[in-house]
Write an enzyme that holds these catalytic residues in place. Structure first.
Site, PDB file in Angstrom:
ATOM      1  CD  GLU A   1      -1.882  -2.360   1.859  1.00  0.00           C
ATOM      2  OE1 GLU A   1      -2.738  -3.133   1.693  1.00  0.00           O
ATOM      3  OE2 GLU A   1      -0.625  -2.699   1.770  1.00  0.00           O
ATOM      4  CB  VAL A   2       3.643   2.614   2.179  1.00  0.00           C
ATOM      5  CG1 VAL A   2       4.968   1.349   1.712  1.00  0.00           C
ATOM      6  CG2 VAL A   2       4.385   3.854   2.456  1.00  0.00           C
TER       7      VAL A   2
END
Length: 222
Positions: free
Chosen positions: A103-104
């Site tokens: 996600e990051v």
């Protein structure tokens, strides 16, 4: 799909004839995670409602009173990786499939529940490395980090997963249920305490302009 999976696991948990469960996917993916293009048109409120259902699904899976073995036939990405982490054991097919919380890497965050499950599986230091890097890991790398427990030839994956599930399922159900609840109870309590705030923060980041620009570039390829 989330509602169907949740109901399926509830039925399996109640069924006295079910001793253990194998969770797997098809094709090149165990799970791609969220269908990001489909969510781009959702309102914040509708997306938050979905996230609550998804978080409830992985919490129920993490707390399932019966053994659950994940058989990773291919990529397990983001939300798909969260489902993997919720299982009791994780087998991965050798090959080019990757697993991770990425996600990051596209400007998003994760959920408190996913962090607690990650810590439970791989320990604090590896959890920090995995979640903060956004990297996707090949089978051997995932094994070294503790994301998976075994890597097996693709042709043997389901047979190995069923064998392991049967091994766990042979244990006295009440004893297994008690031990699992004792081991996972602290993580579940922390999830309950922090989850809602983390979901709201996730939505704030998801709807920020820079993250939306990154999300629009994501395409799903079979």
């Amino acid at each position: 799909m989330v509602e169907e999976l949740a109901e399926c696991f509830r039925r399996l948990a109640r069924d006295p004839d079910v001793r253990s469960i194998v969770l797997t996917g098809t094709g090149k993916f165990f799970s791609f995670g969220f269908d990001i293009p489909a969510f781009l048109g959702h309102t914040r409120e509708a997306f938050l409602a979905y996230l609550r259902k998804f978080a409830s699904l992985y919490r129920d899976l993490f707390a399932c009173p019966k053994p659950v073995v994940a058989a990773l036939n291919g990529h397990a990405v983001a939300g798909g990786c969260m489902l993997v982490l919720a299982c009791d054991a994780r087998l991965m097919a050798a090959g080019k499939g990757k697993v991770g919380l990425n996600e990051v890497a596209f400007g998003s965050s994760v959920f408190a529940g996913s962090v607690e499950m990650l810590r439970y599986c791989v320990g604090d230091r590896n959890a920090e490395r995995i979640a903060s890097s956004g990297s996707m890991y090949l089978p051997g790398e995932a094994l070294a980090l503790g994301l998976v427990d075994r890597v097996v030839p693709e042709a043997d994956l389901l047979a190995a997963a069923r064998e392991l599930a049967q091994l766990h399922g042979a244990k006295e159900p009440a004893a297994f249920r008690s031990v699992k609840a004792l081991l996972r109870g602290p993580a579940l309590e922390e999830m309950a305490r922090r989850e809602e705030a983390s979901l709201r923060e996730f939505v704030d980041i998801w709807y920020s302009e820079r993250t939306r620009e990154n999300l629009r570039k994501i395409e799903i390829h079979p």
